[in-house]
Write an enzyme that holds these catalytic residues in place. Structure first.
Site, PDB file in Angstrom:
ATOM      1  N   GLY A  82      64.059  25.051  11.949  1.00 11.02           N
ATOM      2  CA  GLY A  82      63.347  24.515  13.114  1.00 11.02           C
ATOM      3  C   GLY A  82      62.503  23.313  12.743  1.00 11.02           C
ATOM      4  O   GLY A  82      62.835  22.552  11.812  1.00 11.02           O
ATOM      5  N   SER A  83      61.393  23.170  13.427  1.00 11.83           N
ATOM      6  CA  SER A  83      60.578  21.956  13.291  1.00 11.83           C
ATOM      7  C   SER A  83      59.928  21.798  11.928  1.00 11.83           C
ATOM      8  O   SER A  83      59.338  20.749  11.655  1.00 11.83           O
ATOM      9  CB  SER A  83      59.476  21.971  14.354  1.00 11.83           C
ATOM     10  OG  SER A  83      60.055  22.151  15.624  1.00 11.83           O
ATOM     11  N   THR A  84      60.014  22.844  11.065  1.00  9.02           N
ATOM     12  CA  THR A  84      59.337  22.721   9.773  1.00  9.02           C
ATOM     13  C   THR A  84      59.930  21.620   8.920  1.00  9.02           C
ATOM     14  O   THR A  84      59.301  21.167   7.969  1.00  9.02           O
ATOM     15  CB  THR A  84      59.413  24.045   8.988  1.00  9.02           C
ATOM     16  OG1 THR A  84      60.790  24.429   8.869  1.00  9.02           O
ATOM     17  CG2 THR A  84      58.642  25.150   9.693  1.00  9.02           C
ATOM     18  N   ILE A  85      61.147  21.149   9.258  1.00  6.04           N
ATOM     19  CA  ILE A  85      61.732  20.080   8.440  1.00  6.04           C
ATOM     20  C   ILE A  85      61.378  18.696   8.956  1.00  6.04           C
ATOM     21  O   ILE A  85      61.731  17.683   8.357  1.00  6.04           O
ATOM     22  CB  ILE A  85      63.268  20.199   8.350  1.00  6.04           C
ATOM     23  CG1 ILE A  85      63.902  19.961   9.725  1.00  6.04           C
ATOM     24  CG2 ILE A  85      63.692  21.533   7.778  1.00  6.04           C
ATOM     25  CD1 ILE A  85      65.360  19.560   9.635  1.00  6.04           C
ATOM     26  N   LYS A  86      60.659  18.641  10.083  1.00  9.89           N
ATOM     27  CA  LYS A  86      60.373  17.334  10.675  1.00  9.89           C
ATOM     28  C   LYS A  86      59.657  16.378   9.725  1.00  9.89           C
ATOM     29  O   LYS A  86      59.971  15.184   9.689  1.00  9.89           O
ATOM     30  CB  LYS A  86      59.588  17.507  11.975  1.00  9.89           C
ATOM     31  CG  LYS A  86      60.511  17.954  13.124  1.00  9.89           C
ATOM     32  CD  LYS A  86      59.743  18.264  14.385  1.00  9.89           C
ATOM     33  CE  LYS A  86      60.705  18.693  15.505  1.00  9.89           C
ATOM     34  NZ  LYS A  86      59.984  19.219  16.673  1.00  9.89           N
TER      35      LYS A  86
END
Lengths: 620, 377
Positions: free
Chosen positions: A325-329
């Site tokens: 999810g967004s943790t790789i943004k």
């Protein structure tokens, strides 16, 4: 004496008899000589040969099992030890009626239905002359009761054995693992000689990974036995060399707190020391008691564990592959900076959705009404999806793959625990190989927000976070920091390669931009994790993530109340602290936990807080 | 009457014996040798029986009984023995038939006759009775015997031997057959006939093989190749050879034998006691023991040559040579030279019946030697 024959006859007969006697005597001498020759042949000529045979008869070599190495936590607490235990054992071959014997034993020793079940399970796997334990940890009283009646139980005996024991029970079980009785497959892989007296082997976790170190070196005893095999005397012996003790990087207290914080929720927490890769705590919930496995677990208990929908046996830390999810943004943003697709001031307008040209599919933002004008810092802090759809489109899958791979996604971390999975970092090549299909542009967009094909383990997330904290050093995580031999000081050693290639940026300032944006997540006025740090004594850089478990159709809304709990989003958070001098990096995932900001972030904060406020206790 | 005197005959002649020895009709060298042998046997039994004194006490009782038997028989004049010979043999054969009809089966063989208070083997009687019978039969005929008398003698041997073979007891039947054959040999049967009969005997061996019991065949096969069956029938002989061989030149020392004390050696206090002996006392001990046996045999042959009539000559010679066969077959078996036939080592092995018979035979020898008439001067 009346004789009919004449005197000359008598003399002649006497003379004849004397001749015959002399012949007989010579034959006797000849035969005695034959015996003497035979004795000389046996006792002088072949003396050495027969001495060897006599020694082979009487001398038996008995292997002595080495004591398995202990496992200590970071501060010397014993996590795995060997406790003497009286076990009640049966040799099936020598027991006439197993059922009756076990039934009768029950009068002197407490034997549960489980014990019996487990015994019969093992009976199927073992040879008839192997000793099989039916009960372990007998009390002194039970030993005494049996001893009085032992003559009534041929083939039953009590043995004192060292049994592996895990005093903390389920604590860190997925990391430590457990030992169990060696099965045939394992027996064929190990050095048969070294294991000839060993009945247990590491099945999983550290116990498996460090089996060779923990096991030690077998010893021998030469004993004199009689023809029945009973030991008469110990002639000499070579003491076994105990296995090495392992000193973990894990802190049992931090582990206990982290496990308590996660509570009954399913999920994982990984805390790592960024500079060293030392894993401070690794939580996978739910868990189980490794002590169940040491003596061989019974079928019912095992099935209950194995078939539980919560999968307690599953090691989520390194085998749970989740959409990140967004943790790789932050990393996607870093790639965009590096490829000059954006700079710190580049602004994208977010209306709440995004569309590719010539395609009316709407890729939605988590915020229905959009974030409005959004630059990178805001996009990370508020986790604006549209911003990342845009830069993902502009970067393309190849550049994203390149940067994500630099942070270790898509490959195993090489942590010193067995059976790690690599997750998936998709690429054109991967899709052709795995699915036989070309890469579609839409897949680039959702990869940009950590959805779609991409999966990662909590350990990979923690490691990537540590790499950001290190501003570019991707460390290899490890759980064993030192070994020691019995009674000696622990020596710190690198059992594995701990430092990988550094991640070199075209512009080193980009680290600061990314870290700043992650700081904004926690400390910014609109950051998704702003609630966790209102009173924080230290600065935190983080990123929340809320990963979809299943796809929502175009015109539907995600409504948690209507969905089965297992279809709820996974809640994620990654972060490190303090920003200036990172001491700890964490990755938290709560399965079906809802949103990253409300569920995962507070958990992460408590772990960071506990560690950093008591940092003085930890040392390194 | 002048008898030709030579050193061989003069050897062991006692001219100055005490009154007591003369009255007891004992031959001093033989008695001393037998006592020495029994003592050696008891000592070895103490070791082989793992220092079980009970075992030794029981054996001491048997030794006492056996020496008593010797002493009693030594008092009986040879003439008396000669008169009893046919009757004793007849009784023996009758008892053998009784065993065949109503005997007890022990260890797979029908050998024992239960007389209520004690069990005994009639074949033991035949060990004495058969040579007595043959000596009695041939002594009063012209020697060397005629073919007719030889044929009759062969029949007299065949009857008891057949009965004993049927029990089945190969060892004892070999002994008894030999005792009869020795009488015939000493009676002066011609060499040509000996060669002819040996050839016939050799030709009959395959026939004997066909009539053997399975366990007897196994013993022979095992003897030929002990390693073919190392756990069962070959085990005895393999362990026995290991015991003897590992003893070496000086032996492992009294009470120090590992093969016997750790119970690898089967039958270590009975049939295989020589292996236990050779293990602990080595080649030296074995040679001394053989020398003792050889001394006894030599003394027995001297007594035979000094005997004054055919009956006593033939009987003394046969009994002595049969005693040697005992020793040879046992040591040959234990050392792997001969197949395993269950024969004890005289005066060494634990067990009573055979010892009483053997000592009774020595009683006969002593009677023969001490009842000679003083006819020299």
């Amino acid at each position: 004496m009346p004789r009919t024959g004449s005197l000359t006859d008598d003399l002649r007969e006497s003379e004849q008899f004397r001749r015959r006697t002399i012949v007989a005597f010579l034959v006797v001498i000849l035969m005695v000589t034959g015996i003497v020759a035979r004795l000389v042949y046996l006792q002088v000529v072949n003396h050495h040969h027969f001495t060897t045979q006599a020694d082979q008869n009487r001398v038996t070599v008995v292997p002595l099992a080495p004591t398995r190495g202990l496992i200590f936590d970071r501060r010397g607490r014993v996590l795995a030890e060997n406790l003497p235990s009286f076990t009640l054992e049966l040799v099936p071959e020598r027991v006439i009626d197993l059922d009756a014997t076990i039934n009768e034993l029950g009068r002197y020793v407490d034997i549960s239905q489980n014990n019996i079940q487990r015994f019969y399970d093992q009976l199927q796997r073992k040879r008839r002359h192997d000793s099989i334990a039916i009960r372990s940890h007998l009390t002194e009283e039970e030993v005494a009761r049996f001893a009085v009646n032992r003559h009534r139980f041929p083939g039953v005996e009590i043995n004192a054995r060292l049994l592996r024991s895990y005093p903390y029970g389920p604590l860190a079980v997925h990391t430590i693992g457990y030992v169990g009785q060696i099965n045939e497959k394992e027996a064929s892989k190990v050095n048969q000689t070294n294991y000839s007296a060993t009945s247990y082997i590491g099945k999983i976790g550290i116990e498996k990974y460090y089996e060779t170190l923990l096991h030690g070196q077998i010893g021998y005893q030469r004993v004199e036995t009689n023809a029945q095999g009973r030991v008469i005397e110990v002639l000499d012996s070579i003491a076994p060399k105990p296995g090495s003790n392992l000193h973990l990087t894990i802190d049992a207290e931090l582990q206990r707190i982290a496990e308590a914080i996660l509570g009954d929720q399913r999920g994982a927490i990984v805390a790592i020391e960024p500079a060293t890769g030392n894993l401070l705590s690794m939580v996978s919930k739910p868990s189980y008691d490794p002590n169940l496995f040491v003596q061989g677990i019974d079928h019912a208990t095992f099935n209950a564990l194995n078939n539980s929908p919560d999968h307690p046996l599953f090691n989520r830390i390194l085998r749970g592959t989740y959409p990140p999810g967004s943790t790789i943004k932050p990393i996607i943003a870093l790639a965009a900076l590096e490829y000059n697709k954006i700079d710190a001031n580049t602004s994208v307008f977010c209306p709440g959705w995004y569309s590719l040209e010539g395609d009316n599919h709407r890729y939605r933002d988590w915020k229905r009404w959009g974030h409005g004008h959004t630059d990178m810092k805001k996009a990370v802090a508020e986790s604006c999806d549209v911003f990342f759809y845009d830069i993902a489109f502009r970067l393309g899958i190849d550049h994203m793959h390149e940067y994500m791979t630099k942070f270790g996604f898509g490959s195993t971390t090489k942590v010193d625990i067995s059976d790690e999975l690599s997750g998936i970092m998709p690429s054109r090549q991967w899709k052709r190989d795995a699915r036989g299909l070309p890469w579609f542009p839409g897949e680039t967009l959702i990869t940009g927000i950590g959805q779609g094909f991409m999966t990662a383990t909590p350990l990979q997330l923690a490691r990537a976070t540590a790499a950001i904290a290190n501003r570019g050093t991707l460390v290899t995580p490890r759980v064993v920091r030192a070994i020691s031999e019995n009674g000696e000081e622990a020596t710190t050693i690198n059992l594995i390669d701990t430092v990988s290639e550094p991640i070199i940026l075209k512009n080193e300032n980009h680290w600061q931009a990314v870290v700043d944006s992650m700081k904004e997540v926690v400390h910014g006025a609109h950051g998704t994790a702003r609630k966790i740090a209102t009173n924080s004594p230290f600065t935190i850089a983080g990123k929340t993530g809320t990963a979809q478990v299943f796809g929502i159709k175009q015109d539907e809304n995600y409504d948690a109340d209507d969905l089965d709990k297992r279809l709820h989003d996974h809640a994620l958070f990654i972060g490190f602290a303090p920003i200036e001098n990172p001491q700890i990096a964490v990755a938290v995932i709560v399965e079906n936990g809802g949103s990253g900001s409300s569920t995962a972030a507070p958990i992460a904060y408590q772990v960071l807080h506990h560690y950093l406020t008591t940092l003085a206790d930890y040392g390194t | 009457m002048e008898l030709k005197e030579n050193a061989f005959q003069r050897w062991g002649e006692q001219r100055h014996q005490s009154w007591l020895v003369r009255r007891m009709h004992l031959d001093v060298p033989l008695t001393l040798a037998l006592i020495a042998l029994s003592m050696t046997g008891l000592a070895m039994l103490y070791s082989a029986g793992n220092q079980d004194l009970d075992l030794v006490y029981r054996q001491i009782l048997r030794v006492g009984l056996a020496f008593s038997a010797m002493l009693v028989i030594a008092q009986i004049p040879p003439d008396q023995l000669k008169r009893w010979s046919p009757w004793l043999a007849g009784l023996g054969i009758a008892l053998l038939i009784a065993v065949e009809v109503a005997g007890d089966v022990g260890k797979g063989a029908q050998r024992w006759l239960d007389l209520g208070f004690f069990r005994f083997q009639p074949s033991e009687i035949m060990k004495l009775a058969l040579p007595m019978l043959l000596a009695w039969y041939l002594a009063d005929r012209k020697l060397p015997p005629s073919l007719k008398h030889l044929a009759a003698s062969a029949l007299l041997i065949a009857i008891p031997v057949t009965l004993i073979v049927k029990q089945p007891d190969l060892g004892t039947s070999i002994l008894i057959a030999s005792s009869g054959v020795f009488v015939i040999f000493l009676a002066g049967i011609s060499w040509r006939l000996i060669i002819f009969l040996s050839t016939v005997f050799a030709a009959c061996l395959p026939l004997a093989w066909l009539n053997m019991h399975d366990y007897q065949k196994t013993r022979v096969l095992t003897f030929l190749n002990p390693e073919s069956d190392p756990l069962n029938s070959g085990y005895h002989i393999i362990q026995s050879k290991i015991a003897i061989g590992s003893g070496g030149f000086y032996g492992k020392g009294f009470l120090q034998g590992t093969q016997s004390h750790l119970e690898f050696l089967p039958e270590r206090s009975t049939d295989f006691i020589f292996a236990a002996f050779a293990e602990e006392l080595g080649l030296i001990g074995g040679l001394l023991l053989l020398a003792l046996y050889l001394f006894i045999v030599t003394r027995g042959l001297v007594i035979a040559t000094q005997a004054q009539d055919s009956y006593t000559r033939l009987l003394a010679g046969s009994l002595t040579l049969t005693f040697f066969v005992y020793v040879f077959v046992n040591i040959g078996m234990v050392s792997g030279l001969l197949p395993v036939v269950g024969l004890p080592l005289p005066l060494m092995s634990y067990g009573g019946t055979s010892m009483v018979t053997i000592m009774a035979a020595f009683g006969v020898l002593m009677s023969i030697h001490t009842h000679r008439k003083m006819i020299r001067n």
